[in-house]
Design an enzyme around this catalytic site. Structure first.
Site, PDB file in Angstrom:
ATOM      1  N   LYS A 165      57.691  24.214  42.132  1.00  0.00           N
ATOM      2  CA  LYS A 165      56.561  24.837  42.851  1.00  0.00           C
ATOM      3  C   LYS A 165      55.796  23.762  43.609  1.00  0.00           C
ATOM      4  O   LYS A 165      55.331  22.799  43.001  1.00  0.00           O
ATOM      5  CB  LYS A 165      55.593  25.483  41.857  1.00  0.00           C
ATOM      6  N   GLU A 171      52.177  29.887  31.660  1.00  0.00           N
ATOM      7  CA  GLU A 171      50.848  29.971  32.286  1.00  0.00           C
ATOM      8  C   GLU A 171      49.752  30.245  31.251  1.00  0.00           C
ATOM      9  O   GLU A 171      48.620  30.550  31.618  1.00  0.00           O
ATOM     10  CB  GLU A 171      50.843  31.080  33.344  1.00  0.00           C
TER      11      GLU A 171
HETATM   12  N1  NAD Z   1      53.508  22.441  40.592  1.00  0.00           N
HETATM   13  C1  NAD Z   1      53.208  22.645  39.358  1.00  0.00           C
HETATM   14  O1  NAD Z   1      53.898  23.397  38.714  1.00  0.00           O
HETATM   15  C2  NAD Z   1      52.048  21.913  38.720  1.00  0.00           C
HETATM   16  C3  NAD Z   1      51.951  21.847  37.314  1.00  0.00           C
HETATM   17  C4  NAD Z   1      50.916  21.085  36.743  1.00  0.00           C
HETATM   18  C5  NAD Z   1      49.992  20.438  37.557  1.00  0.00           C
HETATM   19  N2  NAD Z   1      50.098  20.560  38.916  1.00  0.00           N
HETATM   20  C6  NAD Z   1      49.118  19.898  39.790  1.00  0.00           C
HETATM   21  O2  NAD Z   1      49.131  18.501  39.552  1.00  0.00           O
HETATM   22  C7  NAD Z   1      47.839  17.971  39.857  1.00  0.00           C
HETATM   23  C8  NAD Z   1      47.406  17.034  38.742  1.00  0.00           C
HETATM   24  O3  NAD Z   1      48.358  16.027  38.675  1.00  0.00           O
HETATM   25  P1  NAD Z   1      48.249  14.761  37.708  1.00  0.00           P
HETATM   26  O4  NAD Z   1      47.555  15.119  36.468  1.00  0.00           O
HETATM   27  O5  NAD Z   1      49.611  14.210  37.646  1.00  0.00           O
HETATM   28  O6  NAD Z   1      47.283  13.752  38.426  1.00  0.00           O
HETATM   29  P2  NAD Z   1      46.931  13.419  39.953  1.00  0.00           P
HETATM   30  O7  NAD Z   1      48.101  13.484  40.843  1.00  0.00           O
HETATM   31  O8  NAD Z   1      45.732  14.237  40.288  1.00  0.00           O
HETATM   32  O9  NAD Z   1      46.492  11.892  39.810  1.00  0.00           O
HETATM   33  C9  NAD Z   1      45.298  11.562  39.151  1.00  0.00           C
HETATM   34  C10 NAD Z   1      44.966  10.105  39.416  1.00  0.00           C
HETATM   35  O10 NAD Z   1      45.863   9.255  38.700  1.00  0.00           O
HETATM   36  C11 NAD Z   1      46.343   8.234  39.518  1.00  0.00           C
HETATM   37  N3  NAD Z   1      47.629   7.835  38.965  1.00  0.00           N
HETATM   38  C12 NAD Z   1      48.830   8.441  39.108  1.00  0.00           C
HETATM   39  N4  NAD Z   1      49.747   7.789  38.394  1.00  0.00           N
HETATM   40  C13 NAD Z   1      49.130   6.751  37.791  1.00  0.00           C
HETATM   41  C14 NAD Z   1      49.565   5.703  36.934  1.00  0.00           C
HETATM   42  N5  NAD Z   1      50.825   5.642  36.508  1.00  0.00           N
HETATM   43  N6  NAD Z   1      48.668   4.784  36.523  1.00  0.00           N
HETATM   44  C15 NAD Z   1      47.372   4.871  36.898  1.00  0.00           C
HETATM   45  N7  NAD Z   1      46.898   5.842  37.713  1.00  0.00           N
HETATM   46  C16 NAD Z   1      47.772   6.770  38.149  1.00  0.00           C
HETATM   47  C17 NAD Z   1      46.377   8.875  40.885  1.00  0.00           C
HETATM   48  O11 NAD Z   1      46.381   7.898  41.889  1.00  0.00           O
HETATM   49  C18 NAD Z   1      45.091   9.688  40.870  1.00  0.00           C
HETATM   50  O12 NAD Z   1      43.994   8.872  41.185  1.00  0.00           O
HETATM   51  C19 NAD Z   1      46.923  19.153  40.070  1.00  0.00           C
HETATM   52  O13 NAD Z   1      46.730  19.333  41.446  1.00  0.00           O
HETATM   53  C20 NAD Z   1      47.711  20.333  39.506  1.00  0.00           C
HETATM   54  O14 NAD Z   1      47.412  21.545  40.130  1.00  0.00           O
HETATM   55  C21 NAD Z   1      51.112  21.266  39.500  1.00  0.00           C
END
Ligand code: NAD
Length: 376
Positions: free
Chosen positions: A146, A245
């Site tokens: 997704k 979900e």
């Molecule tokens: N498509 C899907 O099915 C699905 C499922 C779950 C979440 N999401 C989406 O994912 C997003 C959240 O993603 P997330 O939690 O991975 O975080 P993120 O992508 O929001 O990143 C958060 C922060 O962590 C930093 N970061 C990333 N990797 C790092 C590392 N290894 N070391 C230090 N900092 C790091 C990034 O630069 C950013 O500042 C939301 O937008 C959510 O809606 C999508």
């Protein structure tokens, strides 16, 4: 010196993708990429990530003489929007991307979602690879195909399904994440236990692994496999994997209203506790299993469990109404009866609840959060 081991499996989705997992495997990336024909690749990431953890991968790509450009974006959640998507798409075409180019999404869920959506749009679809760097991205967001951006009215409102060529998950990356973010990622692992296991023991075992940083790779693989096991039963995610979900109707709306104050997993942690409260209020769930939500998430993992005082309950209700999965049947919830068993309404796992009961559950949670604030 022997190369770090790579564990391989496939995502069991409608369009499956190979998933490669290991620790310290950046050096082996080009070999796997080069199994495909392409003219050049574009690494989409943030300036911070490139500097913090991106160099080993870039060096390996460079050493393998792969043509690669970097496209840098600000990966804050507030930038998961049309502006960033347009910037990426326009930059790709301006810098010579062709139908034979491959995008590399190097980052957490935000970079993965924006890059995946850009890949689906440029020339009506080019290939991309997920290189997830967070717990959430390695164990959750890259396993769904997704791709989406947020809209003015809510999260993930505009998107498509677009499968990556493969997923390259190096456990060394999430090891560098702030602890708060790691915990938020682990919330989805707890959810996987609640929705698929006969007891909460597996959640406790998982959190035992979490206490030992040396075992982070094991924990990541554990959570990833727990999600794949659920997807395997329903690769389209339309029926049984809808259960993934759990907690998200509340959670997405809370995350949206938080405007960055709460991480995705933190909002889902509150969302699952609210779903448990609602299920208990409707007479489906025992007090014991409801309390297990609070013990495991709040006390053991240490993620938030109550609705913050700065969210007005009416506003939250209205935001849920605008949720991207709203159907003509109105606002409905996935509720558990017990661990691993959903409450259902005549075979339909989505249950309606009176607005007044939902608002009461929200008010009670909010007032408990005020109590916690006063006690501190
Ligand atoms: N498509 C899907 O099915 C699905 C499922 C779950 C979440 N999401 C989406 O994912 C997003 C959240 O993603 P997330 O939690 O991975 O975080 P993120 O992508 O929001 O990143 C958060 C922060 O962590 C930093 N970061 C990333 N990797 C790092 C590392 N290894 N070391 C230090 N900092 C790091 C990034 O630069 C950013 O500042 C939301 O937008 C959510 O809606 C999508």
């Amino acid at each position: 010196m022997p190369l770090p081991a790579i564990t391989t499996f496939d995502t069991p989705l409608q369009t499956p993708s190979p998933y490669f997992f290991g620790s310290g495997i950046a050096g082996q990336f080009p070999e796997y990429l080069n199994r495909r024909e392409f003219d050049r690749c574009f690494l989409v990431t943030s300036p911070k990530l490139l500097q913090l953890i991106g160099q080993p991968l870039l060096k390996a790509i460079d050493a393998a003489a792969v043509r690669c450009n970097t496209v840098l974006i600000d990966d804050a959640e507030r930038n998961k929007d049309w502006d960033t998507l347009r910037t990426v798409c326009e930059e790709l075409t301006a810098r010579g991307a062709t139908r034979d180019s491959v995008l590399l999404a190097f980052g957490g869920g935000v970079i993965g979602n924006v890059t995946g959506l850009a890949a689906a749009l440029v020339y009506r679809g080019i290939r991309f690879v997920h290189v997830p760097t967070t717990v959430t991205a390695q164990t959750d967001s890259t396993l769904s195909n997704k791709q989406a951006i947020n809209g003015a009215m809510g999260k993930n409102q505009f998107g498509v399904y677009h499968a990556p060529l493969f997923i390259w998950a190096d456990a060394d990356y999430p090891a560098r994440e702030p602890v708060r973010q790691q915990k938020a990622g682990i919330v989805e692992g707890v959810k996987n236990v609640f929705i698929s296991q006969p007891s909460t023991d597996a959640a406790d075992e998982m959190l035992d692994l979490w206490r030992n940083p040396e075992r982070l790779a094991e924990l990541l693989l554990w959570i990833t496999r727990s999600k794949l096991d659920i997807l395997r039963q329903d690769p389209t995610e339309r029926a049984s994997a809808l259960v993934l979900e759990y907690g998200h109707t509340f959670g997405h709306a809370i995350e949206w209203l938080g405007r960055g104050r709460l991480l995705h997993g933190e909002a889902i942690s509150i969302g699952m506790c609210l779903a448990a409260d609602l299920s208990h209020a409707l007479g489906h769930m025992s007090a014991e299993f409801r309390d297990a939500h609070y013990r495991i998430l709040g006390q053991r993992l240490g993620t938030p469990t109550t609705l913050p005082g700065w969210i007005a309950t009416e506003t939250l209700y209205e935001t849920m109404l605008a949720d991207n999965k709203r159907t003509r049947k109105g606002l409905r919830f996935l509720l558990l009866r017990r661990c691993g068993e959903f409450a259902d309404a005549g075979g339909d796992p989505l249950i309606s609840a009176d607005r007044s009961i939902v608002l009461q559950v929200l008010e009670e949670s909010r007032s408990r959060s005020a109590e916690v604030a006063v006690r501190r």
